[in-house]
Design a protein around this motif. Structure first.
Motif, short mmCIF file in Angstrom:
data_model
loop_
_atom_site.label_atom_id
_atom_site.label_comp_id
_atom_site.label_asym_id
_atom_site.label_seq_id
_atom_site.Cartn_x
_atom_site.Cartn_y
_atom_site.Cartn_z
N ALA A 15 10.35 80.41 22.46
CA ALA A 15 11.77 80.44 22.81
C ALA A 15 12.30 81.85 22.97
O ALA A 15 11.94 82.76 22.21
N TYR A 19 16.11 77.74 18.91
CA TYR A 19 16.63 76.53 18.26
C TYR A 19 16.52 76.75 16.77
O TYR A 19 15.44 77.07 16.26
N SER A 155 8.77 67.01 16.97
CA SER A 155 9.15 68.36 16.56
C SER A 155 10.12 68.83 17.63
O SER A 155 9.81 68.72 18.83
N GLY A 156 11.27 69.34 17.23
CA GLY A 156 12.31 69.66 18.20
C GLY A 156 11.78 70.46 19.38
O GLY A 156 11.91 70.08 20.55
N SER A 157 11.12 71.59 19.07
CA SER A 157 10.69 72.49 20.14
C SER A 157 9.63 71.86 21.05
O SER A 157 9.38 72.36 22.14
N ARG A 160 10.33 70.98 24.80
CA ARG A 160 10.29 72.00 25.86
C ARG A 160 8.88 72.17 26.44
O ARG A 160 8.73 72.73 27.52
N SER A 210 9.84 75.36 9.15
CA SER A 210 11.06 75.37 9.96
C SER A 210 12.01 74.26 9.48
O SER A 210 13.22 74.44 9.46
N MET A 214 15.60 75.42 8.27
CA MET A 214 16.78 75.03 9.06
C MET A 214 17.80 74.33 8.19
O MET A 214 19.01 74.58 8.29
N ASP A 308 9.23 83.95 16.13
CA ASP A 308 9.63 82.64 15.62
C ASP A 308 9.63 82.67 14.09
O ASP A 308 9.76 83.73 13.51
O1 PMV Z 1 10.45 72.58 16.43
P1 PMV Z 1 10.24 73.32 15.15
O2 PMV Z 1 10.68 72.52 13.97
O3 PMV Z 1 8.84 73.83 15.00
O4 PMV Z 1 11.20 74.62 15.14
C1 PMV Z 1 11.02 75.71 15.98
C2 PMV Z 1 11.91 76.84 15.61
C3 PMV Z 1 11.65 78.17 16.29
O5 PMV Z 1 10.32 78.26 16.73
C4 PMV Z 1 11.91 79.29 15.31
C5 PMV Z 1 12.61 78.40 17.47
C6 PMV Z 1 12.32 77.64 18.75
O6 PMV Z 1 13.28 77.39 19.47
O7 PMV Z 1 11.15 77.36 19.05
#
Ligand code: PMV
Length: 354
Positions: A15, A19, A155-157, A160, A210, A214, A308
């Motif tokens: 990113a 996020y 996983s949110g990211s 993408r 994360s 978060m 990250d």
């Molecule tokens: O999707 P997660 O829970 O792995 O969170 C990702 C968080 C960051 O990598 C720090 C930021 C991002 O947008 O990828």
């Protein structure tokens, strides 16, 4: 009898607008939109094979050859259930002659071609590959955006990583999460000159996950509220514009500012979270100096660092600068125990192979 099996790969994404924060922890709805670059398919990727068979007793998952428990109601179980539901609704109910794969258990095996939990977003490529392979197994007639809704719940990211190139994740406003999905800003072919250098400072498992980081930030950081309401919306607009105009100077300025603010928000958490270490900070200093000289020479910023939830640096730069920057990094950070470990060059972008 027919073999019902499919394999798919998905790359890591890094990113530029981070996020950080969930407004719904079950559906994984973010407190802000984000934007990333999907890296080259060949270098950092997860490859996942799924098989459905009437003889299987339950859904099972192996990561790099080691079986992982699929917890009831957990993220993996949610993704599998959502894809089985789509198989039923989009395929089996409409075409009664299709095999009822949604009623079979699945076995899923996933491999990363890079160390897991090295702060290199293995969960993003992992869930994107899992969702892609099941979508292929089930012959789902759906778009990457629809699949991104499901990967997001892993996983949110991960949402993408369903697209190559430059990808936004729009936070959406619907409480069901239906509008919280990935959108292609520009394909990799729009700006193929962008490269990413991954500097592996440490491949230890990261300290604060994360998910828990978060949660703590959302509960305790005032700076996060400022970021969400007054910083990210403007930044997203500006970086999308920079990408469309191929304006590297602006792209770099925004990417570094957002990495800095993400780590400031981590520090503003109670108790504070530190993801960067001394080597990470020294790499920041090196890039700042590199850009200072470049700006003074009238060439604008030519490199952008971003971090990250871990100490490893990703440096975005244009192809013409890669050699120079690799030489600088290697000169100032010779490999030794406990410090800089490795640097490898990746071409950003490239679409996810079906
Ligand atoms: O999707 P997660 O829970 O792995 O969170 C990702 C968080 C960051 O990598 C720090 C930021 C991002 O947008 O990828």
């Amino acid at each position: 009898m027919a073999l019902h099996q499919a394999t798919a790969s998905a790359p890591v994404n890094i990113a530029c607008i981070k996020y950080w924060g969930k407004r719904d922890t079950k559906l994984i709805l973010p407190t802000n939109s984000s934007l990333s670059v999907t890296l080259d398919q060949d270098h950092l990727r997860s490859t996942t094979t799924s098989r459905a068979d009437p003889s299987f007793e339950r859904d099972r998952l192996w990561l790099n050859g080691v079986e992982e428990e699929i917890k009831d109601g957990g993220r993996t179980a949610t993704c599998i259930a959502e894809l089985k539901r789509l198989r039923r609704e989009e395929v089996e109910d409409k075409q009664p002659n299709e095999p009822k794969l949604s009623t079979y258990a699945v076995h899923i095996a996933s491999y990363n071609n890079f160390p897991t939990a090295a702060g290199l977003a293995s969960s993003a490529s992992g869930f994107a590959a899992l969702v892609s392979s099941l979508a292929q197994l089930y012959s789902l007639p759906v778009s990457p955006s629809t699949l991104s809704l499901i990967a997001r719940q892993g996983s949110g990211s991960a949402c993408r990583s369903l697209y190559g190139g430059f990808v936004a994740w729009d936070q959406g406003s619907n409480p069901t999460g239906i509008d919280s999905l990935a959108r292609e800003v520009a394909p990799q072919s729009h700006w193929p000159d962008i490269h990413a250098l991954i500097c592996v400072v440490s491949d230890d498992k990261k300290g604060t996950s994360s998910t828990s980081g978060m949660q703590r930030t959302v509960e305790t950081s005032e700076l996060l509220q400022h970021r969400i309401n007054h910083v990210v919306p403007q930044r997203l607009k500006a970086i999308e514009e920079a990408i469309l105009k191929k304006d590297f100077d602006s792209f770099a300025q925004i990417t570094m500012a957002d990495s800095n603010q993400f780590h400031a928000v981590a520090l503003d958490t109670e108790p504070p979270i530190f993801y960067l270490n001394d080597v990470s900070r020294a790499i920041i200093a090196l890039i700042v100096e590199y850009n200072r000289v470049s700006v003074a020479a009238g060439r604008g910023r030519r490199a952008a660092y971003t971090y990250d939830a871990g100490p490893n640096a990703v440096i975005y730069t244009l192809k013409e600068n890669v050699k120079e920057i690799v030489e600088l990094v290697v000169k100032y950070f010779p490999q030794r125990e406990g410090s800089f470990k490795d640097v490898f060059e990746l071409f950003a972008g490239v679409d996810v192979a079906a």
